[in-house]
Design an enzyme around this catalytic site. Structure first.
Site, short mmCIF file in Angstrom:
data_model
loop_
_atom_site.label_atom_id
_atom_site.label_comp_id
_atom_site.label_asym_id
_atom_site.label_seq_id
_atom_site.Cartn_x
_atom_site.Cartn_y
_atom_site.Cartn_z
N ASP A 89 -14.45 -3.46 -1.92
CA ASP A 89 -14.07 -2.69 -0.57
C ASP A 89 -14.98 -2.91 -0.12
O ASP A 89 -16.01 -2.24 -0.64
CB ASP A 89 -12.99 -1.59 -0.22
CG ASP A 89 -11.41 -1.58 -0.32
OD1 ASP A 89 -11.08 -2.92 -1.11
OD2 ASP A 89 -11.55 -0.47 -1.21
N ASP A 139 1.08 -0.94 0.24
CA ASP A 139 0.03 -0.24 0.50
C ASP A 139 0.69 1.04 0.10
O ASP A 139 1.21 1.45 1.08
CB ASP A 139 -0.46 0.08 1.45
CG ASP A 139 -1.90 -1.11 1.23
OD1 ASP A 139 -2.23 -0.93 0.26
OD2 ASP A 139 -2.05 -1.50 2.17
#
Length: 251
Positions: free
Chosen positions: A130, A11
């Site tokens: 998500d 990330d």
């Protein structure tokens, strides 16, 4: 049985690898190029690079960093963050990505899935989803989990498969960074309703969690970040553990 895959995730924010809990409280986790090299050397099956602030900041993915990471590895490489056009995909593929991951842009413009799949093939298209479980319903969220939608996880998963996605990367926002295990019930349901591979993300804390998501969650791959970045779980030992559980894995 298809071989299960172990996928570290980088990330990226401001050019550094970061990791948080439930999508917030981000902490520095190291240099992405050095981490990428380490994961290649220690047996990761693939690598995912997510420029997590690109969509929110309304800018393109960090191309120079993608190029450097790609040059450091020899395993399949998926890149996501800030991709909103076929032209964006073209640039990333020319700079070392093997697959691209789209999330918010796919929800806002579902035809983008069809367009990328038509031009580059379904094997190139990973749709990241998500989702947060709210009152028993798994609802899709955008922009790094900050923007809720009315979309149901399972309905959206079926649609992205029909539109040409080659894989789904499902991150449970409830489980993300908690190290309490993956959302295996939701994963198992996903694997029942679609015929493309599902990558489990969010919640890895122990070697047993990986085994559980492959056996109970029926995931095709498991993605994790902090347990690998901070060397709480070493990939060679994890793979040997999984092999000992009779899980098909490349050691």
């Amino acid at each position: 049985m298809l071989t299960k895959r172990i996928i570290p995730c980088l990330d990226i924010k401001n050019g550094r690898t970061v990791k948080g809990v439930n999508f917030v409280d981000l902490k520095d986790a190291g240099d992405p190029v050095e981490l990428a090299k380490k994961y290649t050397e220690t047996g990761a099956d693939e690598l995912v690079f997510l420029d997590i602030s690109a969509t929110e900041e309304r800018r393109a993915t960090l191309i120079d960093l993608v190029r450097k990471v790609a040059a450091a590895i020899n395993i399949p490489f998926t890149v996501g963050g800030g991709i909103s056009t076929v032209a964006d995909v073209d640039v990333l593929l020319r700079n070392g990505a093997d697959k691209i991951s789209i999330n918010s842009s796919a929800v806002k413009n579902p035809d983008l899935i069809n367009e990328i799949a038509a031009k580059y093939g379904s094997q190139c298209v990973v749709v990241a989803i998500d989702a947060n479980q709210i009152d028993g319903n798994w609802m899709v969220h955008l922009v790094g989990g900050k923007v809720p939608t009315e979309l149901n996880l399972f309905d959206w998963a079926k649609e992205v498969e029909q539109r040409g996605a080659g894989e789904i990367l499902f991150t449970s926002m409830n489980n993300d960074g908690t190290k309490n295990g993956f959302a295996n019930e939701a994963l198992a349901k996903l694997s029942e309703i679609v015929n493309i591979p599902i990558i489990a993300s969010g919640g890895a804390g122990t070697r047993e969690h990986f085994a559980e998501t492959f056996i109970n969650g029926k995931a095709d791959a498991a993605l994790a970040a902090s347990v690998f970045h901070y060397q709480e779980i070493e990939i060679p030992k994890l793979k040997q553990f999984l092999k000992n559980q009779n899980i098909s894995i490349r050691v």
